[in-house]
Design a protein around this motif. Structure first.
Motif, PDB file in Angstrom:
ATOM      1  N   LYS A  84     -19.338  -7.589   8.746  1.00 19.26           N
ATOM      2  CA  LYS A  84     -18.132  -8.229   8.212  1.00 19.26           C
ATOM      3  C   LYS A  84     -17.668  -7.477   6.973  1.00 19.26           C
ATOM      4  O   LYS A  84     -18.471  -7.047   6.160  1.00 19.26           O
ATOM      5  CB  LYS A  84     -18.415  -9.696   7.843  1.00 19.26           C
ATOM      6  CG  LYS A  84     -18.777 -10.566   9.041  1.00 19.26           C
ATOM      7  CD  LYS A  84     -17.595 -10.745   9.953  1.00 19.26           C
ATOM      8  CE  LYS A  84     -17.934 -11.584  11.149  1.00 19.26           C
ATOM      9  NZ  LYS A  84     -17.062 -11.329  12.291  1.00 19.26           N
ATOM     10  N   ILE A  85     -16.357  -7.345   6.861  1.00 21.04           N
ATOM     11  CA  ILE A  85     -15.763  -6.697   5.691  1.00 21.04           C
ATOM     12  C   ILE A  85     -14.767  -7.681   5.098  1.00 21.04           C
ATOM     13  O   ILE A  85     -13.822  -8.099   5.771  1.00 21.04           O
ATOM     14  CB  ILE A  85     -15.042  -5.380   6.078  1.00 21.04           C
ATOM     15  CG1 ILE A  85     -16.018  -4.401   6.762  1.00 21.04           C
ATOM     16  CG2 ILE A  85     -14.398  -4.744   4.863  1.00 21.04           C
ATOM     17  CD1 ILE A  85     -15.344  -3.164   7.342  1.00 21.04           C
ATOM     18  N   LYS A  86     -14.986  -8.076   3.867  1.00 21.95           N
ATOM     19  CA  LYS A  86     -14.081  -9.021   3.210  1.00 21.95           C
ATOM     20  C   LYS A  86     -12.812  -8.282   2.788  1.00 21.95           C
ATOM     21  O   LYS A  86     -12.866  -7.250   2.150  1.00 21.95           O
ATOM     22  CB  LYS A  86     -14.782  -9.636   1.990  1.00 21.95           C
ATOM     23  CG  LYS A  86     -13.903 -10.541   1.149  1.00 21.95           C
ATOM     24  CD  LYS A  86     -14.352 -11.980   1.222  1.00 21.95           C
ATOM     25  CE  LYS A  86     -13.561 -12.890   0.303  1.00 21.95           C
ATOM     26  NZ  LYS A  86     -12.251 -13.257   0.811  1.00 21.95           N
ATOM     27  N   ALA A  87     -11.690  -8.858   3.173  1.00 24.55           N
ATOM     28  CA  ALA A  87     -10.409  -8.238   2.814  1.00 24.55           C
ATOM     29  C   ALA A  87     -10.159  -8.404   1.319  1.00 24.55           C
ATOM     30  O   ALA A  87     -10.282  -9.507   0.787  1.00 24.55           O
ATOM     31  CB  ALA A  87      -9.276  -8.896   3.595  1.00 24.55           C
ATOM     32  N   PRO A  88      -9.797  -7.312   0.640  1.00 27.08           N
ATOM     33  CA  PRO A  88      -9.413  -7.439  -0.773  1.00 27.08           C
ATOM     34  C   PRO A  88      -8.177  -8.338  -0.899  1.00 27.08           C
ATOM     35  O   PRO A  88      -7.370  -8.430   0.036  1.00 27.08           O
ATOM     36  CB  PRO A  88      -9.070  -6.004  -1.182  1.00 27.08           C
ATOM     37  CG  PRO A  88      -9.703  -5.130  -0.152  1.00 27.08           C
ATOM     38  CD  PRO A  88      -9.758  -5.935   1.103  1.00 27.08           C
ATOM     39  N   LYS A  89      -8.051  -9.001  -2.035  1.00 28.47           N
ATOM     40  CA  LYS A  89      -6.932  -9.931  -2.271  1.00 28.47           C
ATOM     41  C   LYS A  89      -5.574  -9.329  -1.913  1.00 28.47           C
ATOM     42  O   LYS A  89      -4.714 -10.010  -1.362  1.00 28.47           O
ATOM     43  CB  LYS A  89      -6.903 -10.371  -3.740  1.00 28.47           C
ATOM     44  CG  LYS A  89      -7.954 -11.402  -4.088  1.00 28.47           C
ATOM     45  CD  LYS A  89      -7.353 -12.795  -4.031  1.00 28.47           C
ATOM     46  CE  LYS A  89      -8.350 -13.838  -4.459  1.00 28.47           C
ATOM     47  NZ  LYS A  89      -8.736 -14.728  -3.376  1.00 28.47           N
ATOM     48  N   PRO A 135     -11.538   0.303  -0.599  1.00 27.91           N
ATOM     49  CA  PRO A 135     -12.352  -0.871  -0.956  1.00 27.91           C
ATOM     50  C   PRO A 135     -13.576  -1.084  -0.065  1.00 27.91           C
ATOM     51  O   PRO A 135     -14.589  -1.598  -0.532  1.00 27.91           O
ATOM     52  CB  PRO A 135     -11.386  -2.045  -0.833  1.00 27.91           C
ATOM     53  CG  PRO A 135     -10.121  -1.518  -0.275  1.00 27.91           C
ATOM     54  CD  PRO A 135     -10.162  -0.032  -0.300  1.00 27.91           C
ATOM     55  N   ALA A 136     -13.498  -0.688   1.193  1.00 31.92           N
ATOM     56  CA  ALA A 136     -14.635  -0.903   2.094  1.00 31.92           C
ATOM     57  C   ALA A 136     -15.398   0.374   2.416  1.00 31.92           C
ATOM     58  O   ALA A 136     -16.574   0.325   2.758  1.00 31.92           O
ATOM     59  CB  ALA A 136     -14.148  -1.538   3.399  1.00 31.92           C
ATOM     60  N   LEU A 137     -14.741   1.515   2.298  1.00 34.32           N
ATOM     61  CA  LEU A 137     -15.321   2.773   2.769  1.00 34.32           C
ATOM     62  C   LEU A 137     -15.714   3.732   1.653  1.00 34.32           C
ATOM     63  O   LEU A 137     -16.258   4.793   1.912  1.00 34.32           O
ATOM     64  CB  LEU A 137     -14.339   3.469   3.722  1.00 34.32           C
ATOM     65  CG  LEU A 137     -13.914   2.637   4.934  1.00 34.32           C
ATOM     66  CD1 LEU A 137     -12.723   3.277   5.638  1.00 34.32           C
ATOM     67  CD2 LEU A 137     -15.072   2.442   5.889  1.00 34.32           C
ATOM     68  N   GLY A 138     -15.413   3.367   0.412  1.00 35.83           N
ATOM     69  CA  GLY A 138     -15.731   4.242  -0.715  1.00 35.83           C
ATOM     70  C   GLY A 138     -14.727   5.378  -0.844  1.00 35.83           C
ATOM     71  O   GLY A 138     -13.626   5.325  -0.299  1.00 35.83           O
ATOM     72  N   TRP A 145      -7.632   8.179   5.237  1.00 38.16           N
ATOM     73  CA  TRP A 145      -6.909   6.922   5.001  1.00 38.16           C
ATOM     74  C   TRP A 145      -5.943   6.674   6.160  1.00 38.16           C
ATOM     75  O   TRP A 145      -5.745   5.539   6.582  1.00 38.16           O
ATOM     76  CB  TRP A 145      -6.140   6.976   3.681  1.00 38.16           C
ATOM     77  CG  TRP A 145      -6.937   6.579   2.485  1.00 38.16           C
ATOM     78  CD1 TRP A 145      -7.787   7.360   1.765  1.00 38.16           C
ATOM     79  CD2 TRP A 145      -6.947   5.294   1.847  1.00 38.16           C
ATOM     80  NE1 TRP A 145      -8.319   6.641   0.725  1.00 38.16           N
ATOM     81  CE2 TRP A 145      -7.818   5.376   0.754  1.00 38.16           C
ATOM     82  CE3 TRP A 145      -6.288   4.089   2.109  1.00 38.16           C
ATOM     83  CZ2 TRP A 145      -8.063   4.289  -0.086  1.00 38.16           C
ATOM     84  CZ3 TRP A 145      -6.524   3.008   1.280  1.00 38.16           C
ATOM     85  CH2 TRP A 145      -7.418   3.116   0.196  1.00 38.16           C
ATOM     86  N   ILE A 146      -5.338   7.736   6.671  1.00 38.17           N
ATOM     87  CA  ILE A 146      -4.415   7.595   7.800  1.00 38.17           C
ATOM     88  C   ILE A 146      -5.204   7.210   9.056  1.00 38.17           C
ATOM     89  O   ILE A 146      -4.818   6.294   9.780  1.00 38.17           O
ATOM     90  CB  ILE A 146      -3.610   8.896   8.019  1.00 38.17           C
ATOM     91  CG1 ILE A 146      -2.774   9.196   6.776  1.00 38.17           C
ATOM     92  CG2 ILE A 146      -2.719   8.776   9.257  1.00 38.17           C
ATOM     93  CD1 ILE A 146      -2.220  10.602   6.716  1.00 38.17           C
ATOM     94  N   GLU A 147      -6.323   7.887   9.285  1.00 36.24           N
ATOM     95  CA  GLU A 147      -7.175   7.561  10.438  1.00 36.24           C
ATOM     96  C   GLU A 147      -7.643   6.119  10.403  1.00 36.24           C
ATOM     97  O   GLU A 147      -7.708   5.457  11.435  1.00 36.24           O
ATOM     98  CB  GLU A 147      -8.418   8.454  10.449  1.00 36.24           C
ATOM     99  CG  GLU A 147      -8.219   9.832  10.986  1.00 36.24           C
ATOM    100  CD  GLU A 147      -9.534  10.593  10.955  1.00 36.24           C
ATOM    101  OE1 GLU A 147     -10.520  10.146  11.574  1.00 36.24           O
ATOM    102  OE2 GLU A 147      -9.570  11.644  10.295  1.00 36.24           O
TER     103      GLU A 147
END
Length: 171
Positions: A84-89, A135-138, A145-147
């Motif tokens: 699970k990855i929490k979505a940033p605000k 935020p999730a991938l460092g 970012w496009i991929e």
């Protein structure tokens, strides 16, 4: 942008639109559980992520200090839904209901903005040499970012299919 990335963006978006076009507004906005997003919210989240990605790339292109080019296996992280990855605000969706056509229009608008923005970058190779923290991938090179847009979208298409099963949508 290379043809494969462009094709993947297009194919994934077409698959997403196919999943939601057949829904009623009620199905689109129904939640199988109070702790889950509706399909409308998942789609709104994807719009917000696409818009935030443009901002991140703009920022990365302006920031001359961020030059980490370490490639990451982002598909492993993004396509593994057991993690699970929490979505940033900033990319959390609205709770207000949406209409199917409204969501499709938002998706089309965000994709047009992304492609128009990418077309303004004359030398695409610059995207490989600069990075911004995701935020999730460092720390992530700008081309990744496009991929991550289409990989992230694929992750959420799987989630939408799961929500449809839980809601017993019969399409």
């Amino acid at each position: 942008m290379n043809k494969l990335v462009n094709d993947n963006l297009s194919e994934t978006r077409n698959n997403l639109v196919k999943e939601i076009t057949i829904l009623s507004d009620t199905e689109l906005n129904s939640k199988p559980d109070m702790d889950m997003w509706s399909i409308a919210q998942v789609c709104h989240h994807l719009v917000l992520v696409e818009e935030a990605t443009i901002k991140a790339i703009v920022w990365g292109l302006k920031d001359n200090d961020r030059t980490s080019t370490e490639r990451k296996n982002i598909h492993l992280t993004l396509l593994d839904r057991t993690k699970k990855i929490k979505a940033p605000k900033i990319v959390e969706p609205d709770v207000a209901p949406f209409e199917v056509q409204q969501i499709i229009d938002l998706l089309n608008d965000s994709r047009k903005k992304l492609l128009a923005f990418l077309n303004t970058i004359e030398d695409k190779a610059i995207l490989e040499g600069k990075s911004v923290k995701h935020p999730a991938l460092g720390e992530l090179p700008l081309d990744q970012w496009i991929e991550q847009i289409y990989l992230h979208e694929q992750r959420h298409i799987d989630q939408i299919k799961e929500i449809k099963l839980l809601l017993e949508v019969k399409h």
